[in-house]
Design a protein around this motif. Structure first.
Motif, PDB file in Angstrom:
ATOM      1  N   GLN A  20       0.845  -1.177   0.000  1.00  0.00           N
ATOM      2  CA  GLN A  20       0.000   0.000   0.000  1.00  0.00           C
ATOM      3  C   GLN A  20       0.888   1.236   0.000  1.00  0.00           C
ATOM      4  OE1 GLN A  20      -2.588   0.220   3.346  1.00  0.00           O
ATOM      5  NE2 GLN A  20      -3.950   1.678   2.376  1.00  0.00           N
ATOM      6  N   ALA A  21       0.462   2.242  -0.716  1.00  0.00           N
ATOM      7  CA  ALA A  21       1.233   3.478  -0.776  1.00  0.00           C
ATOM      8  C   ALA A  21       1.272   4.135   0.591  1.00  0.00           C
ATOM      9  CB  ALA A  21       0.620   4.422  -1.796  1.00  0.00           C
ATOM     10  N   ALA A  22       2.436   4.673   0.945  1.00  0.00           N
ATOM     11  CA  ALA A  22       2.583   5.395   2.203  1.00  0.00           C
ATOM     12  C   ALA A  22       2.064   6.818   2.047  1.00  0.00           C
ATOM     13  CB  ALA A  22       4.051   5.412   2.636  1.00  0.00           C
ATOM     14  N   ALA A  23       2.155   7.346   0.825  1.00  0.00           N
ATOM     15  CA  ALA A  23       1.748   8.724   0.560  1.00  0.00           C
ATOM     16  C   ALA A  23       1.491   8.882  -0.933  1.00  0.00           C
ATOM     17  CB  ALA A  23       2.839   9.683   1.027  1.00  0.00           C
ATOM     18  N   THR A  24       1.025  10.072  -1.297  1.00  0.00           N
ATOM     19  CA  THR A  24       0.743  10.387  -2.699  1.00  0.00           C
ATOM     20  C   THR A  24       1.189  11.810  -2.981  1.00  0.00           C
ATOM     21  OG1 THR A  24      -1.222   8.979  -2.571  1.00  0.00           O
ATOM     22  CG2 THR A  24      -1.098  10.478  -4.431  1.00  0.00           C
ATOM     23  N   LEU A  25       1.714  12.032  -4.184  1.00  0.00           N
ATOM     24  CA  LEU A  25       2.003  13.412  -4.607  1.00  0.00           C
ATOM     25  C   LEU A  25       0.682  14.033  -5.037  1.00  0.00           C
ATOM     26  CD1 LEU A  25       5.249  13.122  -6.775  1.00  0.00           C
ATOM     27  CD2 LEU A  25       5.004  14.079  -4.500  1.00  0.00           C
ATOM     28  N   THR A  26       0.172  14.964  -4.240  1.00  0.00           N
ATOM     29  CA  THR A  26      -1.123  15.551  -4.569  1.00  0.00           C
ATOM     30  C   THR A  26      -0.997  16.875  -5.315  1.00  0.00           C
ATOM     31  OG1 THR A  26      -1.208  16.486  -2.346  1.00  0.00           O
ATOM     32  CG2 THR A  26      -2.383  14.424  -2.717  1.00  0.00           C
ATOM     33  N   ARG A  27       0.195  17.458  -5.314  1.00  0.00           N
ATOM     34  CA  ARG A  27       0.405  18.679  -6.095  1.00  0.00           C
ATOM     35  C   ARG A  27       1.842  18.701  -6.572  1.00  0.00           C
ATOM     36  NH1 ARG A  27      -0.415  24.936  -4.260  1.00  0.00           N
ATOM     37  NH2 ARG A  27       0.188  25.831  -6.253  1.00  0.00           N
ATOM     38  N   VAL A  28       2.021  18.935  -7.871  1.00  0.00           N
ATOM     39  CA  VAL A  28       3.343  19.009  -8.477  1.00  0.00           C
ATOM     40  C   VAL A  28       3.379  20.253  -9.349  1.00  0.00           C
ATOM     41  CG1 VAL A  28       4.995  17.887 -10.019  1.00  0.00           C
ATOM     42  CG2 VAL A  28       3.620  16.503  -8.467  1.00  0.00           C
ATOM     43  N   VAL A  62       9.967  18.678 -10.717  1.00  0.00           N
ATOM     44  CA  VAL A  62       9.960  17.766  -9.568  1.00  0.00           C
ATOM     45  C   VAL A  62      10.329  16.382 -10.087  1.00  0.00           C
ATOM     46  CG1 VAL A  62       8.590  16.734  -7.721  1.00  0.00           C
ATOM     47  CG2 VAL A  62       8.167  19.102  -8.400  1.00  0.00           C
ATOM     48  N   ARG A  63      11.257  15.720  -9.401  1.00  0.00           N
ATOM     49  CA  ARG A  63      11.694  14.374  -9.766  1.00  0.00           C
ATOM     50  C   ARG A  63      11.478  13.433  -8.574  1.00  0.00           C
ATOM     51  NH1 ARG A  63      11.885  17.295 -13.532  1.00  0.00           N
ATOM     52  NH2 ARG A  63      13.577  17.696 -14.970  1.00  0.00           N
ATOM     53  N   VAL A  64      11.284  12.166  -8.863  1.00  0.00           N
ATOM     54  CA  VAL A  64      11.088  11.156  -7.820  1.00  0.00           C
ATOM     55  C   VAL A  64      12.023   9.988  -8.098  1.00  0.00           C
ATOM     56  CG1 VAL A  64       9.458   9.530  -6.786  1.00  0.00           C
ATOM     57  CG2 VAL A  64       8.691  11.793  -7.440  1.00  0.00           C
ATOM     58  N   ASN A  65      12.642   9.492  -7.026  1.00  0.00           N
ATOM     59  CA  ASN A  65      13.474   8.299  -7.127  1.00  0.00           C
ATOM     60  C   ASN A  65      12.784   7.188  -6.352  1.00  0.00           C
ATOM     61  OD1 ASN A  65      15.395   6.245  -6.643  1.00  0.00           O
ATOM     62  ND2 ASN A  65      17.048   7.682  -7.018  1.00  0.00           N
ATOM     63  N   GLN A  66      12.305   6.189  -7.086  1.00  0.00           N
ATOM     64  CA  GLN A  66      11.636   5.048  -6.470  1.00  0.00           C
ATOM     65  C   GLN A  66      12.453   3.776  -6.669  1.00  0.00           C
ATOM     66  OE1 GLN A  66       7.682   5.534  -8.368  1.00  0.00           O
ATOM     67  NE2 GLN A  66       6.947   6.030  -6.311  1.00  0.00           N
ATOM     68  N   GLY A  67      13.745   3.964  -6.843  1.00  0.00           N
ATOM     69  CA  GLY A  67      14.599   2.800  -7.062  1.00  0.00           C
ATOM     70  C   GLY A  67      15.958   3.200  -7.589  1.00  0.00           C
ATOM     71  N   ALA A  95       8.209  13.541 -11.957  1.00  0.00           N
ATOM     72  CA  ALA A  95       7.092  13.278 -11.047  1.00  0.00           C
ATOM     73  C   ALA A  95       5.790  13.765 -11.668  1.00  0.00           C
ATOM     74  CB  ALA A  95       7.323  13.978  -9.719  1.00  0.00           C
ATOM     75  N   TYR A  96       4.688  13.224 -11.195  1.00  0.00           N
ATOM     76  CA  TYR A  96       3.369  13.650 -11.664  1.00  0.00           C
ATOM     77  C   TYR A  96       2.381  13.544 -10.506  1.00  0.00           C
ATOM     78  CZ  TYR A  96       2.899   8.583 -12.169  1.00  0.00           C
ATOM     79  OH  TYR A  96       2.903   7.230 -11.935  1.00  0.00           O
ATOM     80  N   GLU A  97       1.292  14.315 -10.613  1.00  0.00           N
ATOM     81  CA  GLU A  97       0.277  14.316  -9.560  1.00  0.00           C
ATOM     82  C   GLU A  97      -0.382  12.943  -9.444  1.00  0.00           C
ATOM     83  OE1 GLU A  97      -2.438  17.610  -9.818  1.00  0.00           O
ATOM     84  OE2 GLU A  97      -0.803  19.051  -9.643  1.00  0.00           O
ATOM     85  N   LEU A  98      -0.735  12.592  -8.222  1.00  0.00           N
ATOM     86  CA  LEU A  98      -1.366  11.334  -7.852  1.00  0.00           C
ATOM     87  C   LEU A  98      -0.420  10.128  -7.952  1.00  0.00           C
ATOM     88  CD1 LEU A  98      -4.943  11.836  -9.338  1.00  0.00           C
ATOM     89  CD2 LEU A  98      -4.085  12.413  -7.056  1.00  0.00           C
ATOM     90  N   LEU A  99       0.881  10.389  -8.011  1.00  0.00           N
ATOM     91  CA  LEU A  99       1.878   9.320  -8.011  1.00  0.00           C
ATOM     92  C   LEU A  99       1.934   8.698  -6.621  1.00  0.00           C
ATOM     93  CD1 LEU A  99       4.309   7.830  -9.376  1.00  0.00           C
ATOM     94  CD2 LEU A  99       5.743   9.632  -8.436  1.00  0.00           C
ATOM     95  N   PRO A 100       1.689   7.378  -6.492  1.00  0.00           N
ATOM     96  CA  PRO A 100       1.785   6.734  -5.187  1.00  0.00           C
ATOM     97  C   PRO A 100       3.248   6.627  -4.753  1.00  0.00           C
ATOM     98  CG  PRO A 100       0.986   5.177  -6.868  1.00  0.00           C
ATOM     99  CD  PRO A 100       1.241   6.473  -7.538  1.00  0.00           C
ATOM    100  N   ILE A 115       3.422  18.964  -2.947  1.00  0.00           N
ATOM    101  CA  ILE A 115       2.712  18.625  -1.715  1.00  0.00           C
ATOM    102  C   ILE A 115       2.589  17.108  -1.676  1.00  0.00           C
ATOM    103  CG2 ILE A 115       0.542  18.750  -0.433  1.00  0.00           C
ATOM    104  CD1 ILE A 115       0.122  21.538  -1.537  1.00  0.00           C
ATOM    105  N   VAL A 116       3.023  16.532  -0.553  1.00  0.00           N
ATOM    106  CA  VAL A 116       2.933  15.097  -0.321  1.00  0.00           C
ATOM    107  C   VAL A 116       1.834  14.877   0.708  1.00  0.00           C
ATOM    108  CG1 VAL A 116       4.152  13.050   0.515  1.00  0.00           C
ATOM    109  CG2 VAL A 116       5.394  14.800  -0.776  1.00  0.00           C
ATOM    110  N   THR A 117       0.857  14.031   0.368  1.00  0.00           N
ATOM    111  CA  THR A 117      -0.244  13.738   1.286  1.00  0.00           C
ATOM    112  C   THR A 117      -0.137  12.280   1.724  1.00  0.00           C
ATOM    113  OG1 THR A 117      -1.638  15.336   0.130  1.00  0.00           O
ATOM    114  CG2 THR A 117      -2.738  13.781   1.595  1.00  0.00           C
ATOM    115  N   PHE A 118      -0.067  12.084   3.042  1.00  0.00           N
ATOM    116  CA  PHE A 118       0.014  10.736   3.604  1.00  0.00           C
ATOM    117  C   PHE A 118      -1.377  10.120   3.650  1.00  0.00           C
ATOM    118  CE2 PHE A 118       3.835  12.821   5.000  1.00  0.00           C
ATOM    119  CZ  PHE A 118       4.796  11.835   4.855  1.00  0.00           C
ATOM    120  N   ASP A 119      -1.431   8.821   3.858  1.00  0.00           N
ATOM    121  CA  ASP A 119      -2.708   8.094   3.870  1.00  0.00           C
ATOM    122  C   ASP A 119      -3.655   8.580   4.964  1.00  0.00           C
ATOM    123  OD1 ASP A 119      -1.895   6.632   1.712  1.00  0.00           O
ATOM    124  OD2 ASP A 119      -1.210   4.920   2.896  1.00  0.00           O
ATOM    125  N   ASP A 120      -3.111   9.163   6.043  1.00  0.00           N
ATOM    126  CA  ASP A 120      -3.968   9.670   7.123  1.00  0.00           C
ATOM    127  C   ASP A 120      -4.417  11.113   6.887  1.00  0.00           C
ATOM    128  OD1 ASP A 120      -1.637  11.092   7.614  1.00  0.00           O
ATOM    129  OD2 ASP A 120      -1.348  10.322   9.648  1.00  0.00           O
TER     130      ASP A 120
END
Length: 145
Positions: free
Chosen positions: A21-29, A33-38, A44-49, A65-70
């Protein structure tokens, strides 16, 4: 019976990976913005888990903006590197954040332009001492055989 055992064994092996399960989501980009997932940083793009340990890098014109599951949110402005924690920051998690040098992807203090002063501060006295010792040895008379 054999099919049931095979199915249960497969579910036990795949279960931990299939239910990630995703820990968070990119809700605004905004902006760069770049993301390293490995292995490498990618666009990066919006709604990326995002998973625990993923790194988000904003460039000079980037905001995210990073939004966590909570529902907890963290925001990062330009020239920032964030590592996604296992627990949201509202629940006590700490998102390691560092500023990065403008115009590059290098962390401040990791060989950037600010370190030349430190190197010069060390190198000048060492060079002066070496020059003194070399000059002092040249004053002694040489003996020929």
């Amino acid at each position: 019976m054999n099919r049931l055992c095979l199915f249960l064994a497969a579910a036990a092996l795949i279960g931990p990976y299939g239910s990630a399960q995703a820990a968070a989501t990119l809700t605004r980009v905004d902006g760069g913005v770049r993301v390293n997932q490995g292995a490498e940083f990618v666009e990066a793009y919006e709604l990326l888990p995002l998973q625990t340990g993923d790194r988000i890098m904003t460039l000079q014109d980037g905001r995210v903006i990073v939004t966590f599951d909570d529902g907890c949110e963290i925001e990062a402005g330009p020239n920032t590197l964030i590592t996604v924690p296992a627990t949201s920051t509202c629940a006590g998690g700490v998102a390691p954040t560092q500023n990065i040098a403008p115009g590059g992807t290098e962390a401040v203090g990791a060989g950037g332009s600010s370190n030349w002063r430190t190197a010069l501060f060390i190198a000048l006295p060492v060079a002066a001492a070496a020059a003194y010792l070399i000059d002092r040895n040249n004053d002694e008379p040489t003996v020929s055989p």
